[in-house]
Design an enzyme around this catalytic site. Structure first.
Site, short mmCIF file in Angstrom:
data_model
loop_
_atom_site.label_atom_id
_atom_site.label_comp_id
_atom_site.label_asym_id
_atom_site.label_seq_id
_atom_site.Cartn_x
_atom_site.Cartn_y
_atom_site.Cartn_z
N ASP A 115 -0.09 5.01 1.08
CA ASP A 115 -0.28 5.97 2.17
C ASP A 115 -0.22 5.28 3.53
O ASP A 115 -0.90 4.28 3.77
CB ASP A 115 -1.62 6.68 2.02
CG ASP A 115 -1.70 7.50 0.73
OD1 ASP A 115 -2.23 8.61 0.76
OD2 ASP A 115 -1.21 7.02 -0.32
N ASN B 200 -8.79 -1.43 3.56
CA ASN B 200 -8.76 -1.54 2.11
C ASN B 200 -7.69 -2.51 1.61
O ASN B 200 -7.69 -2.92 0.46
CB ASN B 200 -8.52 -0.14 1.51
CG ASN B 200 -8.91 -0.03 0.06
OD1 ASN B 200 -9.88 -0.63 -0.37
ND2 ASN B 200 -8.17 0.76 -0.69
N ASP C 299 -1.85 -1.22 5.76
CA ASP C 299 -2.21 -0.72 7.08
C ASP C 299 -3.71 -0.60 7.31
O ASP C 299 -4.17 -0.51 8.45
CB ASP C 299 -1.58 0.66 7.32
CG ASP C 299 -2.27 1.75 6.50
OD1 ASP C 299 -2.81 2.69 7.10
OD2 ASP C 299 -2.28 1.65 5.26
N LYS D 12 -7.20 -3.90 -5.51
CA LYS D 12 -5.86 -4.16 -4.96
C LYS D 12 -5.53 -5.65 -5.05
O LYS D 12 -4.43 -6.03 -5.47
CB LYS D 12 -5.78 -3.68 -3.51
CG LYS D 12 -5.71 -2.17 -3.36
CD LYS D 12 -5.38 -1.80 -1.93
CE LYS D 12 -5.01 -0.33 -1.83
NZ LYS D 12 -4.38 0.00 -0.54
N GLU E 148 -0.78 10.52 4.47
CA GLU E 148 -2.00 10.25 3.72
C GLU E 148 -2.09 11.38 2.69
O GLU E 148 -2.41 12.52 3.03
CB GLU E 148 -3.23 10.25 4.64
CG GLU E 148 -3.32 9.03 5.54
CD GLU E 148 -3.71 7.76 4.80
OE1 GLU E 148 -4.28 7.86 3.69
OE2 GLU E 148 -3.44 6.66 5.32
N SER F 122 -2.51 1.48 -4.75
CA SER F 122 -2.95 2.48 -3.78
C SER F 122 -4.33 3.03 -4.09
O SER F 122 -4.67 3.26 -5.26
CB SER F 122 -1.93 3.64 -3.78
OG SER F 122 -2.38 4.70 -2.97
N GLY F 123 -5.08 3.27 -3.03
CA GLY F 123 -6.32 4.04 -3.16
C GLY F 123 -6.04 5.52 -3.24
O GLY F 123 -6.97 6.33 -3.25
N ASP G 119 0.87 -1.16 0.00
CA ASP G 119 0.00 0.00 0.00
C ASP G 119 0.92 1.23 0.00
O ASP G 119 2.11 1.12 0.34
CB ASP G 119 -0.88 -0.04 1.26
CG ASP G 119 -1.68 1.22 1.47
OD1 ASP G 119 -2.33 1.67 0.51
OD2 ASP G 119 -1.64 1.77 2.58
N ARG H 145 -14.50 12.34 -0.26
CA ARG H 145 -13.29 13.10 0.10
C ARG H 145 -12.72 13.83 -1.11
O ARG H 145 -12.23 14.95 -1.00
CB ARG H 145 -12.26 12.16 0.71
CG ARG H 145 -12.61 11.72 2.13
CD ARG H 145 -11.61 10.74 2.70
NE ARG H 145 -11.76 9.41 2.11
CZ ARG H 145 -10.76 8.55 1.95
NH1 ARG H 145 -9.53 8.89 2.27
NH2 ARG H 145 -10.99 7.35 1.45
#
Length: 211
Positions: free
Chosen positions: A13, A170, A167, A144, A20, A99-100, A11, A56
């Site tokens: 962030d 997700n 972490d 992912k 983030e 990554s998201g 991942d 967001r």
């Protein structure tokens, strides 16, 4: 390039990066605190990731593309990131990031760290500013897991020789399909489901776990 021995998928962030990134971008719109609270809820798994991300990203509308120079200046790799990736390569492995977060940052940061493959969301823009929407599909938990499987297949690597490091909630699906799922700097729900938990926020701690 010879076939890889193993694959490590990170991942971004709060895993490969200390930040983030969406919060750094939101700071440019004066909405950092609001976005930070929403991000925390998403990472704990309290809300649907894709829905939360769209909400967001709406808060980023109007941020000029020129602001990414300031955002990139604030991005910090997690301690040990470069050393871990160098060791992955020394042992004949590949390092990847899914990554998201956003390609606007990863397209600069990933190659600088020596990452071999990466995938993330793209922010839509018009007239030199963000529109507050995501361009294309969202990289969520299913995406992912699919990326890890796709990259392993492309490199001729069996899933038993893959490692996923994350972490947040997700990351759980890619951690489940990987041969080894490592919770790093992780939320309680992720630590509870991971194969292994690494506490110190130093990616060099993962070097002894490499094949």
């Amino acid at each position: 390039m010879p076939d890889a021995r193993f694959l490590v998928v990170f991942d971004a962030d709060s895993t490969l990066l200390r930040n983030e990134v969406i919060e750094l971008i939101a700071d440019e719109a004066g909405r950092g605190a609001d976005v930070a609270a929403a991000t925390e809820a998403a990472m704990r798994g309290e809300v649907d990731f894709a829905t939360s991300l769209r909400t967001r990203v709406q808060a980023l509308a109007g941020v000029p593309l020129a602001a990414f120079e300031r955002v990139l200046a604030r991005v910090e790799p997690t301690p040990g990131a470069a050393e871990l990736i160098a060791e992955i390569h020394r042992r004949g492995g590949r390092a990847a990031v899914v990554s998201g977060g956003f390609l606007e940052v990863l397209d600069t940061v990933a190659p600088a760290l020596g990452v071999d493959r990466w995938r993330a969301n793209r922010l839509a823009s018009a007239g030199g500013a963000l529109t507050g929407t995501v361009d294309g599909g969202i990289v969520d938990a299913a995406a992912k897991a699919a990326a890890l499987q796709e990259w392993a297949a492309a490199e001729g690597i069996g899933l038993e020789r893959t490692i996923a490091v994350g972490d947040g909630a997700n990351d759980l699906r890619m951690m489940a399909v990987a041969g080894l799922g490592i919770a790093f700097n992780a939320k309680p729900a992720v630590r509870a489901q991971a194969d292994l938990v690494v506490g110190p926020v130093d990616l060099r701690q993962l070097i002894p776990l490499l094949p």
